[in-house]
Design a protein around this motif. Structure first.
Motif, PDB file in Angstrom:
ATOM      1  N   GLU A   1     -46.669  24.172  60.747  1.00 40.72           N
ATOM      2  CA  GLU A   1     -45.951  25.570  60.707  1.00 40.72           C
ATOM      3  C   GLU A   1     -44.559  24.925  61.191  1.00 40.72           C
ATOM      4  O   GLU A   1     -44.676  23.950  62.186  1.00 40.72           O
ATOM      5  N   MET A   2     -43.557  25.687  61.057  1.00 35.97           N
ATOM      6  CA  MET A   2     -42.241  25.382  61.527  1.00 35.97           C
ATOM      7  C   MET A   2     -42.017  26.527  62.401  1.00 35.97           C
ATOM      8  O   MET A   2     -42.039  27.819  62.043  1.00 35.97           O
ATOM      9  N   HIS A   3     -41.291  26.547  63.604  1.00 34.52           N
ATOM     10  CA  HIS A   3     -40.832  27.438  64.183  1.00 34.52           C
ATOM     11  C   HIS A   3     -39.275  27.462  64.671  1.00 34.52           C
ATOM     12  O   HIS A   3     -38.809  26.142  64.683  1.00 34.52           O
ATOM     13  N   GLU A   4     -38.767  28.326  65.079  1.00 32.80           N
ATOM     14  CA  GLU A   4     -37.430  28.416  65.533  1.00 32.80           C
ATOM     15  C   GLU A   4     -36.781  27.829  66.785  1.00 32.80           C
ATOM     16  O   GLU A   4     -35.877  27.021  67.187  1.00 32.80           O
ATOM     17  N   THR A   5     -37.899  27.892  67.897  1.00 36.08           N
ATOM     18  CA  THR A   5     -37.860  27.085  69.196  1.00 36.08           C
ATOM     19  C   THR A   5     -39.059  26.523  69.386  1.00 36.08           C
ATOM     20  O   THR A   5     -40.014  26.673  68.865  1.00 36.08           O
TER      21      THR A   5
ATOM     22  N   SER B   1     -40.740  18.134  67.837  1.00 36.19           N
ATOM     23  CA  SER B   1     -39.801  18.602  67.284  1.00 36.19           C
ATOM     24  C   SER B   1     -39.254  17.823  66.320  1.00 36.19           C
ATOM     25  O   SER B   1     -38.269  17.823  65.464  1.00 36.19           O
TER      26      SER B   1
ATOM     27  N   ARG C   1     -47.651  29.002  69.872  1.00 35.75           N
ATOM     28  CA  ARG C   1     -48.531  28.991  68.670  1.00 35.75           C
ATOM     29  C   ARG C   1     -49.588  27.994  68.799  1.00 35.75           C
ATOM     30  O   ARG C   1     -50.738  28.106  68.249  1.00 35.75           O
ATOM     31  N   GLU C   2     -49.011  26.667  69.212  1.00 34.53           N
ATOM     32  CA  GLU C   2     -49.908  25.705  69.332  1.00 34.53           C
ATOM     33  C   GLU C   2     -51.167  26.190  70.319  1.00 34.53           C
ATOM     34  O   GLU C   2     -52.377  25.675  70.058  1.00 34.53           O
TER      35      GLU C   2
ATOM     36  N   ALA D   1     -41.587  29.041  70.940  1.00 35.65           N
ATOM     37  CA  ALA D   1     -42.403  29.502  69.948  1.00 35.65           C
ATOM     38  C   ALA D   1     -43.493  28.596  69.538  1.00 35.65           C
ATOM     39  O   ALA D   1     -44.763  28.972  69.290  1.00 35.65           O
ATOM     40  N   ALA D   2     -43.058  27.477  69.362  1.00 35.34           N
ATOM     41  CA  ALA D   2     -44.039  26.568  68.786  1.00 35.34           C
ATOM     42  C   ALA D   2     -45.277  26.088  69.699  1.00 35.34           C
ATOM     43  O   ALA D   2     -46.474  26.095  69.315  1.00 35.34           O
TER      44      ALA D   2
ATOM     45  N   VAL E   1     -47.938  19.775  68.742  1.00 32.93           N
ATOM     46  CA  VAL E   1     -46.821  20.342  68.659  1.00 32.93           C
ATOM     47  C   VAL E   1     -45.412  19.090  68.788  1.00 32.93           C
ATOM     48  O   VAL E   1     -45.523  18.092  69.628  1.00 32.93           O
TER      49      VAL E   1
END
Length: 89
Positions: free
Chosen positions: A45-49, A15, A56-57, A52-53, A13
């Motif tokens: 995948e892209m995530h808003e925060t 930014s 998901r990771e 959240a990333a 993950v």
């Protein structure tokens, strides 16, 4: 990231995806990707925060290799290196 089609898989993950992939490709980032030569970005995948990333990771890392391969195959069946797609975008 991977070293070849159906090869060693790495999930992480960040930014700053283009910068981080470049570091892996250049071998600047010590650790797993350098040790196993994982230099190809084959899925993301892209995530808003960041929260959240990270969630998901953890979900992806807890899944089976079969599930990880299915994610890649659905998104990128040719296992094309996606770095150029994101490097200038």
């Amino acid at each position: 990231m991977t070293n070849k089609r159906n090869g060693t898989l790495y999930t992480g993950v960040t930014s700053k995806l283009p910068q981080r992939v470049w570091q892996h490709r250049e071998g600047i980032a010590d650790g797993f990707t350098k040790r196993y030569g994982c230099k190809m970005l084959v899925w993301f995948e892209m995530h808003e925060t960041m929260e959240a990333a990270i969630l998901r990771e953890k979900q992806i890392k807890a899944g089976s290799r079969k599930k990880k391969l299915a994610l890649i195959e659905a998104f990128n069946p040719q296992w094309r290196d996606l770095y150029e797609d994101i490097a200038h975008g």
